[in-house]
Design an enzyme around this catalytic site. Sequence first.
Site, PDB file in Angstrom:
ATOM      1  N   ASN A 158       0.846  -1.197   0.000  1.00 47.13           N
ATOM      2  CA  ASN A 158       0.000   0.000   0.000  1.00 47.13           C
ATOM      3  C   ASN A 158       0.887   1.254   0.000  1.00 47.13           C
ATOM      4  OD1 ASN A 158      -2.213   1.643   0.053  1.00 47.13           O
ATOM      5  ND2 ASN A 158      -3.071   0.810   1.945  1.00 47.13           N
ATOM      6  N   HIS A 163      -6.592   2.552  11.732  1.00 48.42           N
ATOM      7  CA  HIS A 163      -7.354   1.407  11.235  1.00 48.42           C
ATOM      8  C   HIS A 163      -8.553   1.064  12.122  1.00 48.42           C
ATOM      9  CE1 HIS A 163      -3.929   0.594   8.539  1.00 48.42           C
ATOM     10  NE2 HIS A 163      -4.774  -0.136   7.859  1.00 48.42           N
TER      11      HIS A 163
END
Length: 435
Positions: A307, A338
């Site tokens: 990512n 997250h």
Amino acid sequence: MDWLQLFFLQPVSLYQGAAFPFALLFNYLCITDSFSTHARYLFLLVGGSALAVAAMGSFAVLVFTPALCAVVLICLLGPRDVHRWTFLFQMSWQTLCHLGLHYTEYYLQEAPSTRFYITLSSLMLLTQRVTSLSLDICEGKAEAASGGIRSKSSLYEHLCKALPYFSYLLFFPALLGGPLCSFQRFQARVQGPSSLYPRHSFWALTWRGLQILGLECLKVVMRWVVSTGAGLTDCRQLQCIFVMWSSAGLFKLTYYSHWILDDSLLHAAGFGPESDQSPGEKGYIPDADIWTLETTHKISLFTRKWNQSTARWLRRLIFQQGRTWPLMQTFVFSAWWHGLHPGQVFGFLCWAVMLEADYLIHTRVNLFIRSWPMWLLYRTLTWAHTQLIIAYIMLAVEVRSLSALWLLCNSYNSVFPTVYCILLFLLVKRKHKFN
């Protein structure tokens, strides 16, 4: 295990696919110069708002509200204060939404709506754009809008000044996924002519489509392997290693396919690498570098390539700002960003420790390896160990329940991070003794 919640990415992919015609239309209108600059901003903003309502339903308010508040703060605050306050507000809002998910999952014991998962994912991407924009303003890379609302300009002029910020935060090619596009590149793309020629775009999108097709075929095979085999609840001894590896492989294939689709949408709208013309701006970096991720024998390289735009954003936002333990600060913030699920906290802290061990191990070993056969053996063993550690971390991050996390930690799979922990302890002790 309830790790199948990951596949909320499937409806996201459907919405991303539905946005493709509008992305191509936007790019075509830019090529033919049929749009004024304000019309381009409005097209991207209206498209993003419509996509948000279609994908999130009433939960879209949770995305529109922080976007509006961020623009107001950008227009009210000076360059020195804008980053601090926008960061605090955005992370506070996102944390409250994640706490709502915790309440639903752990207290009410109910499965949250898929639309709510999509909303949280979009909020996380919005946080990236808000903080990236505020950092650009703070560092002088983007024009500050402070004082715009307090000036004596008309309402129309105020809205025109705020329109680029609204459009950037909600533009539809990046609303549900995709590499982080800086405000500089976004503004240069909207205000300048298109540099993406139809023929080049056709072949680039065709190649990405073939990649997605191949990944989806591999996903079908891997899903069959996972569904027909044992799970962590009933695996035995070394069989648990294969269960972990195959489950993590399914996760990775899902992410790779989704990232390439997101990248294709940005490319179709003209925000891909060919449109990067800003002097001094870092080049466009797609999130998926599959070859490097699957062949590297270093956790540090995997971390930088996994990512990629998010890794670069975390480095700029946290790592480069931290004075003490910047690596640990970065992974703690990543767990916060997250959602702070138990598996995420454990997984990201484990990742930080593994990364520290990786640096010391490879630095030390490279001083002693001289022959080519020994280097090949070392590379093969460290590649396998790296892939298994990454699989362990990935499963820890993705599992929701504490019981599933305990099953993972209590299996043979914990041997792999434990080996690196022991080596880290020995190398740090030896380093202190040498000093």
